[in-house]
Write an enzyme that holds these catalytic residues in place. Structure first.
Site, mmCIF file in Angstrom:
data_model
loop_
_atom_site.group_PDB
_atom_site.id
_atom_site.type_symbol
_atom_site.label_atom_id
_atom_site.label_comp_id
_atom_site.label_asym_id
_atom_site.label_seq_id
_atom_site.Cartn_x
_atom_site.Cartn_y
_atom_site.Cartn_z
ATOM 1 C CE1 TYR A 1 -6.493 4.788 -1.592
ATOM 2 C CE2 TYR A 1 -4.580 4.242 -0.251
ATOM 3 C CZ TYR A 1 -5.908 4.070 -0.577
ATOM 4 O OH TYR A 1 -6.661 3.157 0.129
ATOM 5 C CB THR B 1 -6.835 2.863 -5.065
ATOM 6 O OG1 THR B 1 -6.197 1.655 -4.613
ATOM 7 C CG2 THR B 1 -8.178 2.991 -4.362
ATOM 8 C CB SER C 1 -0.901 0.009 1.237
ATOM 9 O OG SER C 1 -1.582 1.241 1.366
#
Length: 351
Positions: free
Chosen positions: A130, A156, A106
């Protein structure tokens, strides 16, 4: 107490963690309808086993983006693993490497990308992005993960703004979290998550060409739930889709991931790979997702349960339990290889 299924790990983890950390992991948006339906939707699907098939040898191996994995069970991107275990994402990466499966790291990892790679240098890694409003920061981060050997870029889509996560608001947990890798090119310190708005609200389909121009990595879009967006993904020449509703943490009352899978798979017409996250808790769930067209599934919360209970060994146990259950499900439905799993194995219950 012996932990023999994923929900055993869930119950044990709840006893281990503080209320605020547990709420952060388990919480959904608004009334958590989608979070709960992700699990319930799998139970509305029934299996149609075939017998007398000689299942003395069952092979769970498959490939994603041309890379072999030991089973179609991989690790979804979740942030801040150090909340539940001191070594955080380093332990997660080691477990994934040992299992021979893919780990999507992530943007909100609590360990540096370099430390994660050092911990598991041979592991198959994708990176979840992101998209930041600062294009230069995105470019630096993408070039960095590419140089570190990450094999795909997962963008995302479903977080132009943060969902209404009531538990997090009440607990004010995020003001104490920091981001190691998401920082301004002009600054060297970690940035408090609560004090920044790192996600672009203006990202649109035409922006994908810019990402494609700066990286050779295959681009996977995470968060697609409709055939319309799936068709646009194909049109814009991406390499994969993760059908996902962010674990029910973004927009509440959307389709469960498994319910959205069928129309997405139909829309792409086999042109790109489709994956799924959300609600997978048993080997039967994995089988159902593959029967409906997913190439593999990605696990989110259950990985954190394993990590919170036993660190690297807990993640290994979670992956082993689910893989063994999936192996059993394959054998009991007459599937000797992943290639033999097909739509005829499942039907939707009328109940």
């Amino acid at each position: 107490m012996s932990l023999v299924c994923l929900t055993d790990f869930q119950a044990h983890t709840r006893e281990q963690l503080s209320k605020s950390t547990w709420d952060f992991i388990e919480g959904g948006a608004d009334d958590s309808i989608t979070r709960d339906d992700n699990i319930a939707a799998f139970k509305r699907i029934r299996l149609r086993p075939r017998y007398l098939r000689d299942v003395s040898e069952v092979d769970t191996r498959t490939t994603i983006q041309g890379e072999e994995i030991s089973a179609p069970i991989c690790i979804a991107p979740t942030g801040f693993h150090c909340l539940v275990w001191p070594d955080g994402e380093m332990s997660t990466a080691r477990a994934a490497q040992a299992a021979g499966i893919c780990y999507i790291t992530s943007t909100f990892a609590s360990c540096s990308l370099e430390d994660i790679v050092i911990a598991a240098p041979e592991g198959l890694r994708w990176f979840q992005l992101y998209v930041h409003p600062d294009l230069q920061l995105n470019k630096q981060l993408i070039q960095r993960v590419e140089s570190l050997g990450f094999k795909a870029l997962v963008i995302t889509l479903d977080t132009p703004v943060c969902g209404n996560r009531r538990h997090d608001i009440r607990n004010q947990l995020r003001r104490n979290l920091t981001l190691t890798d998401l920082q301004s090119p002009k600054k060297g310190n970690a940035i408090p998550y609560f004090q920044m708005t790192p996600i672009s609200t203006s990202l649109c389909w035409n922006d994908l060409s810019w990402f494609q121009s700066i990286t050779r990595l295959p681009i996977i879009l995470k968060g697609i739930l409709t055939k319309e967006d799936a068709e646009l993904a194909v049109k814009h020449n991406v390499q994969g889709i993760i059908v996902s509703n962010h674990g029910g943490r973004q927009l509440d009352e959307v389709l469960a991931s498994i319910d959205a899978l069928t129309e997405v798979v139909a829309a792409v017409k086999g042109k790109i790979e489709v994956y799924l996250d959300g609600g997978v808790r048993t080997g039967n769930d994995v089988l159902k997702a593959l029967a409906l067209g997913a190439k593999c599934i990605f696990l989110g919360r259950p990985i954190l349960w394993g990590l919170a209970c036993k660190g690297e060994h807990g993640v290994k146990e979670v992956l082993n339990i689910l893989t063994n259950e999936f192996h059993t499900s394959m054998a009991l439905t007459g599937c000797r290889s992943v290639a033999e799993i097909n739509r005829n194995l499942v039907q939707f219950s009328r109940l």
